[in-house]
Motif scaffolding. Structure first.
Motif, PDB file in Angstrom:
ATOM      1  N   HIS A  36      25.975  43.930  32.171  1.00 34.32           N
ATOM      2  CA  HIS A  36      27.276  44.230  31.558  1.00 34.32           C
ATOM      3  C   HIS A  36      27.519  45.732  31.531  1.00 34.32           C
ATOM      4  CE1 HIS A  36      27.791  40.226  29.198  1.00 34.32           C
ATOM      5  NE2 HIS A  36      27.548  40.053  30.467  1.00 34.32           N
ATOM      6  N   ARG A  64      28.304  46.855  35.047  1.00 30.09           N
ATOM      7  CA  ARG A  64      29.629  46.385  35.504  1.00 30.09           C
ATOM      8  C   ARG A  64      30.764  47.118  34.772  1.00 30.09           C
ATOM      9  NH1 ARG A  64      30.342  41.426  38.401  1.00 30.09           N
ATOM     10  NH2 ARG A  64      32.116  40.817  37.136  1.00 30.09           N
ATOM     11  N   ALA A  65      30.504  47.506  33.522  1.00 32.56           N
ATOM     12  CA  ALA A  65      31.529  48.278  32.805  1.00 32.56           C
ATOM     13  C   ALA A  65      31.762  49.620  33.491  1.00 32.56           C
ATOM     14  CB  ALA A  65      31.108  48.479  31.353  1.00 32.56           C
ATOM     15  N   GLU A 116      33.666  49.012  36.688  1.00 25.22           N
ATOM     16  CA  GLU A 116      35.088  48.808  36.403  1.00 25.22           C
ATOM     17  C   GLU A 116      35.816  50.153  36.448  1.00 25.22           C
ATOM     18  OE1 GLU A 116      35.949  45.674  33.231  1.00 25.22           O
ATOM     19  OE2 GLU A 116      36.758  47.485  32.322  1.00 25.22           O
ATOM     20  N   LEU A 143      35.793  51.669  40.084  1.00 24.06           N
ATOM     21  CA  LEU A 143      36.705  50.983  40.999  1.00 24.06           C
ATOM     22  C   LEU A 143      38.137  51.463  40.799  1.00 24.06           C
ATOM     23  CD1 LEU A 143      36.447  48.918  43.212  1.00 24.06           C
ATOM     24  CD2 LEU A 143      36.736  47.104  41.522  1.00 24.06           C
ATOM     25  N   LEU A 152      31.145  42.450  44.794  1.00 21.22           N
ATOM     26  CA  LEU A 152      31.911  41.584  43.874  1.00 21.22           C
ATOM     27  C   LEU A 152      32.207  40.228  44.512  1.00 21.22           C
ATOM     28  CD1 LEU A 152      34.355  44.262  42.403  1.00 21.22           C
ATOM     29  CD2 LEU A 152      32.501  43.088  41.181  1.00 21.22           C
ATOM     30  N   GLU A 155      33.143  40.013  28.682  1.00 23.07           N
ATOM     31  CA  GLU A 155      32.330  40.780  29.629  1.00 23.07           C
ATOM     32  C   GLU A 155      33.251  41.750  30.370  1.00 23.07           C
ATOM     33  OE1 GLU A 155      29.469  37.430  31.439  1.00 23.07           O
ATOM     34  OE2 GLU A 155      31.580  36.916  31.379  1.00 23.07           O
ATOM     35  N   PRO A 156      32.660  42.772  31.027  1.00 24.66           N
ATOM     36  CA  PRO A 156      33.511  43.624  31.869  1.00 24.66           C
ATOM     37  C   PRO A 156      34.172  42.783  32.966  1.00 24.66           C
ATOM     38  CG  PRO A 156      31.321  44.579  31.605  1.00 24.66           C
ATOM     39  CD  PRO A 156      31.257  43.187  31.040  1.00 24.66           C
ATOM     40  N   GLN A 157      35.376  43.165  33.360  1.00 24.53           N
ATOM     41  CA  GLN A 157      36.130  42.385  34.352  1.00 24.53           C
ATOM     42  C   GLN A 157      36.627  43.302  35.471  1.00 24.53           C
ATOM     43  OE1 GLN A 157      36.284  39.195  34.221  1.00 24.53           O
ATOM     44  NE2 GLN A 157      35.575  38.825  32.130  1.00 24.53           N
ATOM     45  N   PRO A 158      35.709  43.817  36.299  1.00 28.19           N
ATOM     46  CA  PRO A 158      36.162  44.772  37.329  1.00 28.19           C
ATOM     47  C   PRO A 158      37.225  44.212  38.259  1.00 28.19           C
ATOM     48  CG  PRO A 158      33.830  44.169  37.650  1.00 28.19           C
ATOM     49  CD  PRO A 158      34.250  43.617  36.322  1.00 28.19           C
ATOM     50  N   VAL A 159      37.120  42.931  38.629  1.00 29.71           N
ATOM     51  CA  VAL A 159      38.103  42.388  39.574  1.00 29.71           C
ATOM     52  C   VAL A 159      39.478  42.268  38.906  1.00 29.71           C
ATOM     53  CG1 VAL A 159      38.727  40.399  40.990  1.00 29.71           C
ATOM     54  CG2 VAL A 159      36.346  41.166  40.901  1.00 29.71           C
ATOM     55  N   ARG A 172      40.583  44.004  36.372  1.00 29.43           N
ATOM     56  CA  ARG A 172      41.125  45.367  36.146  1.00 29.43           C
ATOM     57  C   ARG A 172      41.697  45.940  37.441  1.00 29.43           C
ATOM     58  NH1 ARG A 172      41.994  45.235  30.903  1.00 29.43           N
ATOM     59  NH2 ARG A 172      40.122  44.619  29.787  1.00 29.43           N
TER      60      ARG A 172
END
Lengths: 184, 338
Positions: free
Chosen positions: A111, A114-115, A118, A121, A147, B183-187, B189
């Protein structure tokens, strides 16, 4: 220990299908049992590989973030916002050193990584296509490859309905990639 | 217990002094934003015995969606007179005292199926596929042609402008992701960013958008006749392309191929809609709304997962749906071309 976790999930699924569901008279109860059956299938789908997947993901994410930090550091002297992102990546990669293989620890690290991804990206999406940032373009592509790998993993109830042909294509392409890798 | 309480409630609503008999009360699967119950009622009205099937939709303990039952009731009531097939709406109770939680009661339409496993996969329906596809298109055109001002639905909230429809929906669903992500949501976002950079042209007209128009949300018979369009929980005023794109989304292509809703090819859907009097369809605009639709659906699933993980529901479906967001991420990345 036998039966293993996976064997035990299969035992629960069999009991549900063979003993419990035939006794259910209402459509609502049968529908709930169907949801439980699919939830168990989803758990079974990653029971054996969950820890290994997370460990590999965390390694891949660490590499992607370190490369991103280097690319941003070189490409953007003087950009305060991105400089703070670079600092955050450095700090977090240093902080997130945990050798525990429990799923909760691996997931917690995942997590945190991935944060950061985020944020990266979003920054890369701003920079993509701009001259001088070709390295960023390549890293952005690598991030999406990662991803996509995560998004196609495991079992979903859609794999046997709406996403059936799409997932066949995904898995066929992955198998071809593996075969090419083996030949090389 | 619930049966008795429904009986008491109906006795206050129906024109009878002899009481009401309730039977065959059972909960219907699905209807995840509200509990859905079916029952039969018998009573005497002006000396005549009346027997009628009802559906009761009651607010849940927790849900995939937080929606306004008042909107659902009023819109279904309003569009019925415009030729959109919907169950007749009877009573709305925003005060939940009669049955613990707010609810409304509507007509039960018998002799129809709604589940895609029946509508698309039962041989009884095979020969009706073409008619069903045409009905699906024609009704959507009628919904989009509905005069919502004259129908008293301006209170749904009119977008500030035709150009504001898209950004308003982005903001609405981004707020849901902000609120409910565990949870983080890169896609997701990245998708919100993509959406802001790829806004569609302004809506050709601000229309009533069903917002969940798809195979699985209508009642039809084996002749291919759609007798009731359901699940109006997310209805609002906006861009008609939102419904077009939502209908096209992969999760509703139940047969696993590319057919829209399992009913027809995409080009045929677009052509039929325009020929039936619908708005001009631009592929880029549909792509935007399809990305947003998948993001919205992911946000809805995140809400379900949050409800489960916060202990507000023990419904196993809410646990299951959260584990399926990944496939929507794949679809979003495909659509964004990344």
């Amino acid at each position: 220990m036998r039966p293993t976790g996976l064997e035990s999930i299969r035992a629960i699924q069999a009991a549900l299908a063979d003993i419990i569901v035939p006794e259910l008279t209402s459509a609502f109860a049968q529908d709930a049992a169907g949801a439980v059956q699919m939830l168990l299938e989803s758990l079974a789908g990653d029971w054996d590989t969950a820890a290994e997947d997370l460990r590999r993901d965390n390694e891949a994410l660490s590499v992607l973030l370190a490369s991103s930090r280097d690319a941003l550091d070189r490409a953007l002297p003087g950009n305060k916002s991105l400089a703070s992102t670079v600092t955050d990546i450095e700090n977090r990669l240093r902080e997130i050193q945990d050798d525990s293989l429990t799923l909760s620890s691996l997931a917690s690290r995942n997590h945190a990584l991935r944060a950061l991804l985020e944020r990266i990206l979003v920054a890369f999406d701003d920079l993509t296509g701009q001259s001088g940032y070709e390295k960023v373009d390549g890293l952005r592509r690598d991030i999406y490859v990662h991803l996509r790998q995560v998004a196609t993993r495991g079992w979903s109830f859609w794999d046997v309905s709406s996403f059936r042909e799409r997932m066949i294509a995904v898995r066929s392409a992955a198998a071809e990639d593996d075969a090419r890798g083996a030949v090389r | 217990m619930l049966e008795q309480r429904i009986q008491t409630y109906l006795s206050t609503k129906l024109d009878t002094s002899d009481g009401v008999a309730i039977s065959a009360l059972h909960r219907i699967p699905g209807g995840f934003s509200r509990e859905t119950w079916s029952f039969d009622a018998r009573w005497r009205e002006y000396g005549r015995e009346v027997h009628r099937g009802f559906v009761l939709r009651r607010d849940p303990d927790a849900s995939l969606l937080v929606t306004d039952r008042d909107v659902e009731f009023r819109v279904m009531d309003a569009v019925a007179v415009h030729g959109v097939p919907v169950p007749k709406m009877y009573w709305l109770e925003n005060d939940g005292s009669a049955l613990d939680r707010p609810f409304f009661v509507m007509e039960r339409i018998d002799g129809c199926e709604t589940h895609p496993s029946k509508v698309l996969m039962d041989p009884r329906f095979f020969s009706a596929r073409d008619r069903l596809a045409q009905e699906f298109v024609d009704i959507l055109v009628r919904i989009h042609a509905f005069d919502w001002r004259a129908g008293g639905l301006a209170s749904l909230g009119v977008p500030a402008s035709e150009a504001g429809c898209a950004i308003g929906e982005i903001q609405k669903w981004e707020a849901v992701v902000d609120r409910d992500s565990l949870e983080p949501q890169p896609v997701l976002r990245a998708a919100f960013r993509w959406l802001r950079r790829n806004l569609p042209p302004p809506a050709q007209r601000i229309v009533l958008v069903h917002a969940d128009y798809r195979t699985g949300n209508f009642l039809c018979n084996s002749e291919g006749e759609i007798k009731g369009v359901l699940d109006w929980e997310m209805t609002h005023l906006g861009d008609p392309m939102e419904d077009i794109a939502w209908s096209c989304m992969r999760p509703w292509r139940w047969l696993g191929d590319e057919k829209i809703g399992g009913l027809m090819e995409r080009a045929d859907f677009f052509r039929s809609y325009q020929q039936a009097g619908g708005f001009a369809i631009a592929a880029d605009a549909v792509r935007f709304w399809e990305v947003l639709g998948n993001v919205k659906f992911a946000a809805i699933l995140l809400t379900g997962a949050r409800s489960f993980c916060d202990g507000r529901t023990r419904n196993p479906l809410m646990a299951l749906v959260g584990r399926n967001v990944a496939r929507l991420e794949l679809e979003i990345m495909d659509l964004m071309g990344v």
